[in-house]
Design an enzyme around this catalytic site. Structure first.
Site, mmCIF file in Angstrom:
data_model
loop_
_atom_site.group_PDB
_atom_site.id
_atom_site.type_symbol
_atom_site.label_atom_id
_atom_site.label_comp_id
_atom_site.label_asym_id
_atom_site.label_seq_id
_atom_site.Cartn_x
_atom_site.Cartn_y
_atom_site.Cartn_z
ATOM 1 N N GLY A 263 30.522 2.858 19.559
ATOM 2 C CA GLY A 263 29.158 3.450 19.160
ATOM 3 C C GLY A 263 29.783 4.697 18.280
ATOM 4 O O GLY A 263 28.839 5.365 17.785
ATOM 5 N N ALA A 264 29.998 5.368 18.567
ATOM 6 C CA ALA A 264 30.557 6.715 18.424
ATOM 7 C C ALA A 264 31.641 7.227 19.460
ATOM 8 O O ALA A 264 32.505 6.609 19.883
ATOM 9 C CB ALA A 264 29.128 7.767 19.477
ATOM 10 N N MET A 265 32.423 8.690 19.151
ATOM 11 C CA MET A 265 33.107 8.763 19.564
ATOM 12 C C MET A 265 33.393 11.037 19.638
ATOM 13 O O MET A 265 32.628 11.557 18.663
ATOM 14 C CB MET A 265 34.753 8.843 17.685
ATOM 15 N N GLU A 266 34.052 10.553 20.789
ATOM 16 C CA GLU A 266 33.894 12.581 21.390
ATOM 17 C C GLU A 266 35.173 12.697 20.539
ATOM 18 O O GLU A 266 35.416 14.201 21.524
ATOM 19 C CB GLU A 266 33.812 12.164 22.779
ATOM 20 N N ASN A 267 34.759 13.154 19.584
ATOM 21 C CA ASN A 267 36.087 14.298 19.029
ATOM 22 C C ASN A 267 35.923 15.569 19.704
ATOM 23 O O ASN A 267 34.765 15.670 19.187
ATOM 24 C CB ASN A 267 36.551 14.499 17.414
ATOM 25 N N HIS A 299 26.749 10.414 26.572
ATOM 26 C CA HIS A 299 27.973 9.616 27.041
ATOM 27 C C HIS A 299 28.965 11.063 26.175
ATOM 28 O O HIS A 299 29.482 11.042 26.776
ATOM 29 C CB HIS A 299 27.979 8.373 26.196
ATOM 30 N N GLU A 300 28.707 10.554 24.989
ATOM 31 C CA GLU A 300 29.587 11.529 24.303
ATOM 32 C C GLU A 300 29.640 13.143 24.189
ATOM 33 O O GLU A 300 30.499 13.669 24.554
ATOM 34 C CB GLU A 300 29.927 10.982 22.199
ATOM 35 N N HIS A 303 31.628 13.610 27.478
ATOM 36 C CA HIS A 303 33.077 13.570 27.468
ATOM 37 C C HIS A 303 33.710 15.041 26.827
ATOM 38 O O HIS A 303 34.708 15.606 27.359
ATOM 39 C CB HIS A 303 33.469 12.880 25.908
ATOM 40 N N GLU A 322 36.944 7.540 30.649
ATOM 41 C CA GLU A 322 35.557 6.345 29.992
ATOM 42 C C GLU A 322 34.007 5.971 31.750
ATOM 43 O O GLU A 322 32.986 5.830 31.262
ATOM 44 C CB GLU A 322 36.015 4.792 29.283
#
Length: 891
Positions: A263-267, A299-300, A303, A322
């Site tokens: 869905g997405a990534m929290e870089n 959410h991201e 993080h 998570e």
């Protein structure tokens, strides 16, 4: 590609790294065909350990050069590692130069091409596909990144942190230099090189610091980013208000990409998103899409602290970040909902997802604890257990210590561990230590069994009213079924929020035996043993127990209540969640009787009357009615009715729908008209609830009309597909026609696709609505076969592949589980085909048969044969091989 059986990695074997990387300077000469990566790493040896070789992770890399302190050194390749004999110095500079080919990277892990741009996805182990590195979460370095590329092809160059330099180069090239001042593991690294446009917004934090927010998308998509930006701003404000956690970088960026496995990534500072969770307009996105964007953006962003500033020591601790962050995004979404009723509906949605996905996982071959003990492919453990069940574990802590106590625990957690890679135990200890008098602190070892035991506990409750002594005795008992690798289970700590409701519908004051007086009408009982008794005094009338309010523990509840008691709760319970739960269980009682008996669903007048009263209740929110008047999904029903016969379950559900549609036809018609939204579109709780109930009513009306040959309601639905002013209404009308197999379904599908034009996410909906349609006489499965040959279908785009394949095998059991085994044959073909290009996507599709052993015959034997066929493939990735091997071992 990693092939064959990967070695089993065990949590008990964890050792701290012999070397760490303090600083990483990376330079990229970017090109889709050949990218050159140069790294300069400041390496430090752990002098407390014996000298040993330096082992760096790398995968599918073309190595050009290795230097230590400027000198060439000997090296060797060993089991996917680059091994250098132990350097003499304890601190040294390591320089590596290699090339990669992003356009050939179909796995979408590491640096890959999507459209005309280059993007990264490094969690969990994608950075090793970019360059050689200590690719593990407990190695945290500061990164300075220089990006060089053709300016015409890649005018936008992004990486983590703050932009510290940019300029022009010879030959039409340009560069950008980014510095991230916060140490991070390599899985949080990101870069983007593409032709993108951006939406910008400046915000000021409570401290007075100004921050630049940017959302980057393809040209033509900019007008669909307003909701994502508003969601990001709301997330920043909420996190600082609720937990005192401010944005810590000069800028925060989101980039949307079409091809993305998740869905997405929290870089850190540069979140990369699937377009599904960024792009939205009333014409292209449903209310659920708007809601999903708000949730995932939150959410991201959350993080940034729970995952980035404090990360996990090893991948066994994945739920540390998570599960906690899912809990945070759920709380955020509830707070954004507004009213108490809207909050309850959010909770109902979250629990429904947990039951449909995580309870199924707990009952299957891949069942694992929230903190797994072993894995072969970590990508396989990005699961509902880690995320959703992990969030429930955090929520139970919140319940046990209260909102203020939890906030104090979070504060202590950051005081102790900011900038560190830690464990689930560290988090639990911080919450307990901040609340030393709490049940959590006093029972922490018992509570932590939630981290170590797999499976869904069964909670049994039985109550007895003693009229002579005016007491009510509630006996609670628990057990957890065996799961793969765990046969013996110990009792767990279960917080049971509860109340007592009189037969007259009034709440009863609660006073436990030995207490001086009654204290309210709701409390949390804490079950810590296999069985415990709780005696309430002063109970002068027979009562109905309302247990597990708000779903206070992730368990399956058997309270022994019959229809009469459930009807009381449906009509009068003060807890909205348990009112919804009563409606679901009343339906399940009738469906179970049909599946296990004659096959015909019997809906009595009392039950239909209760549904009518619910539908017409002038006080209840439409969003709650829409939830309460829908059946549990067939995948969840399969958890409750074993052995699993998908066709009988589906037939029972269809029979229920037919009867409810017919018996309440006039009420559905009145509801549809009453729920029309007259003002301009807003994706808020009020309007969304009205549209949800209107679309449910329309589906019932079209179903009944098709059954009776009436053309009016199908005609109105078709007109709605053509004329609707928002996607929620357009898609709802289309689903009503397709699920009822109305004659107008095909022209409606054609009109919908024509209206979709080049909007990829809308075309995904067109595929999905057909693959998830209610099966009838094999029509849906036949249609799926046609869709796989459609010119706009492709396996290479994860969203498009999921719109058909996941919709069929994960969400349409009646179409998938066929007596002729054709569904299983198709599943095996698709898993093998996908695995050759994208193992992560293939392994998720492979999970569809985790619970094959629970199937009735002939499905069981045919499913096993299909799994064995996949397992016999000689070129499986480690991701898929772990799934199918564990499935076969479950027999």
């Amino acid at each position: 590609m990693r092939e064959g059986s990967a070695p089993l990695i065990r949590r008990e074997d964890y050792t701290a790294p012999a070397y760490t990387i303090r600083q990483a300077e990376l330079t990229f000469d970017l090109d889709a065909a050949k990218t050159i990566v140069a790294s300069k790493l400041s390496v430090q040896r752990d002098t407390a350990q014996d000298k040993q070789p330096l082992r760096l992770h790398g995968e599918d890399l073309n190595l050009l050069r290795v230097l230590v302190d400027g000198q060439s050194v000997a090296f060797r390749h060993e089991d996917g590692l680059l091994v250098l004999e132990a350097p003499e110095a304890d601190s040294f500079t390591l320089e590596i130069r290699n090339t990669i080919a992003p356009e050939k990277n179909t796995q979408l892990s590491g640096l890959y091409a999507s459209g005309s741009g280059l993007f990264t996805q490094c969690e969990a182990e994608g950075f090793r596909r970019i360059t050689y590195f200590l690719d593990r979460p407990d190695v945290m370095a500061t990164f300075t990144v220089t990006l060089r590329a053709d300016k015409a092809k890649y005018p936008v160059l992004l990486s983590n942190g703050n932009l510290v330099g940019q300029g022009e180069l010879d030959g039409g090239r340009h560069f950008a230099v980014w510095n991230d001042p916060f140490p991070k593991p390599s899985y949080l690294f990101a870069l983007v090189a593409a032709d993108l446009v951006r939406r910008e917004q400046r915000v000021t934090s409570r401290s007075g610091q100004e921050h630049l927010l940017q959302i980057y998308v393809k040209r033509g998509d900019l007008e669909k980013t307003e909701h994502a930006m508003n969601s990001l701003i709301a997330s920043i404000i909420w996190d600082e208000h609720r937990f005192g956690l401010p944005l810590d970088l000069e800028r925060f960026m989101i980039v949307a990409v079409d091809d993305f496995n998740m869905g997405a990534m929290e870089n850190k500072g540069l979140n990369i998103f699937n377009t599904k969770f960024v792009l939205a307009s009333p014409a292209t996105a449903t209310d659920d899409d708007f809601d999903g964007i708000e949730s995932v953006v939150g959410h991201e962003y959350f993080h940034n602290w729970t995952g980035n500033r404090i990360t996990c020591r090893d991948w066994f601790q994945l739920s540390l970040k998570e599960g906690l962050t899912v809990f945070r995004d759920q709380e955020f979404s509830m707070d954004m909902s507004g009213s108490a009723s809207a909050r309850a509906v959010r909770r109902i949605a979250d629990v429904s997802s947990l039951r449909e996905r995580q309870f199924t996982e707990d009952a299957g071959a891949m069942a694992h604890p929230v903190r797994p003990d072993a894995y072969q492919a970590i990508d396989n453990f990005y699961t509902p257990t880690i995320y959703e069940k992990g969030a429930e574990v955090v929520r139970m802590m919140h319940t046990l210590v209260g909102r203020a106590g939890f906030a104090a625990g979070m504060k202590l957690y950051f005081q102790r561990h900011d900038g560190q890679a830690v464990t689930c135990d560290d988090f639990a200890q911080a919450i307990a230590d901040a609340n030393p008098d709490s049940t959590l602190a006093q029972q922490l070892p018992l509570f932590k069994r939630w981290y170590s035991q797999a499976g869904t506990p069964r909670l049994q409750a039985r109550g007895q009213w003693d009229a002579d002594n005016a007491t009510y005795t509630l006996t609670l008992s628990q057990h957890t079924p065996a799961t793969p690798g765990q046969s013996a289970k110990q009792p767990q700590l279960l917080p049971v929020r509860m109340g007592l409701v009189g037969r007259d519908g009034q709440p009863v004051a609660l006073q436990l035996q030995g207490e001086a007086g009654a204290a309210g009408t709701e409390r949390v009982l804490v079950l810590t043993e296999a069985e415990q008794r709780f005696v309430f005094t002063g109970v002068t009338q027979d009562v109905v127990p309302s247990l597990l309010r708000g779903f206070s523990a992730p368990v399956l509840l058997d309270d022994g209540l019959g229809d009469a008691e459930l009807l009381v709760l449906l009509a009068h319970d003060a807890d909205a969640f348990n009112r919804w739960e009563a409606s679901q269980r009343l339906a399940v009682h009738r469906l179970r009787a049909a599946v296990q008996g004659s096959g015909a669903v019997q809906l009595d007048e009392a039950y239909l009357g209760a549904l009518r009263a619910l539908l017409l209740d002038p006080v209840l929110d439409p969003s709650f009615k829409a939830r309460a008047l829908q059946l549990p999904v067939e995948t969840y029903l399969a958890e409750l009715i074993t052995p699993v016969d998908p066709q009988r379950i589906h037939a029972a559900c269809e029979s229920w729908l037919d009867q409810v549609a017919a018996c309440l036809q006039a009420d559905w018609a009145a509801t549809f008209d009453a729920m029309q939204v007259r003002e301009g579109y807003r994706p808020d709780a009020t309007q969304s609830g009205q549209r949800a109930l209107a679309n449910l009513a329309l589906a019932m009306l079209v179903r009944h009309a098709v059954a009776t040959g009436d053309a009016v309601w199908p005609g109105r639905a078709f007109q709605r597909v053509k004329d609707a002013t928002n996607m929620t209404d357009r898609l709802g009308a289309l689903e009503a026609l397709v699920n009822a197999h109305a004659p107008l379904a095909q022209p409606a599908l054609e009109r919908f696709l024509a209206l979709a034009g080049t909007e990829a996410l809308v075309v995904d909906k067109w595929f999905q609505v057909q693959a998830r349609a209610a099966e009838k006489d094999g029509r849906v499965f036949a249609r799926v076969r046609q869709l796989l040959q459609h010119p706009q279908f492709t396996l290479s785009n994860p969203n498009r592949a999921r719109s058909v394949l996941s919709s069929l095998v994960m969400f349409n059991p009646a179409a998938f589980h066929r007596s002729d085994a054709a569904g299983y044959v198709l599943w095996a073909d698709m898993v093998i085909a996908l695995d050759a290009a994208n193992p992560q996507l293939a392994s998720r599709i492979a999970r569809a048969l985790d619970r094959w052993t629970a199937l009735a015959e002939p499905y069981r034997s045919a499913a096993r044969e299909a799994i064995a066929r996949v397992a016999a493939s000689t070129r499986l990735s480690g991701d898929v091989r772990e799934i199918v091997t564990r499935a076969l071992d479950a027999a």
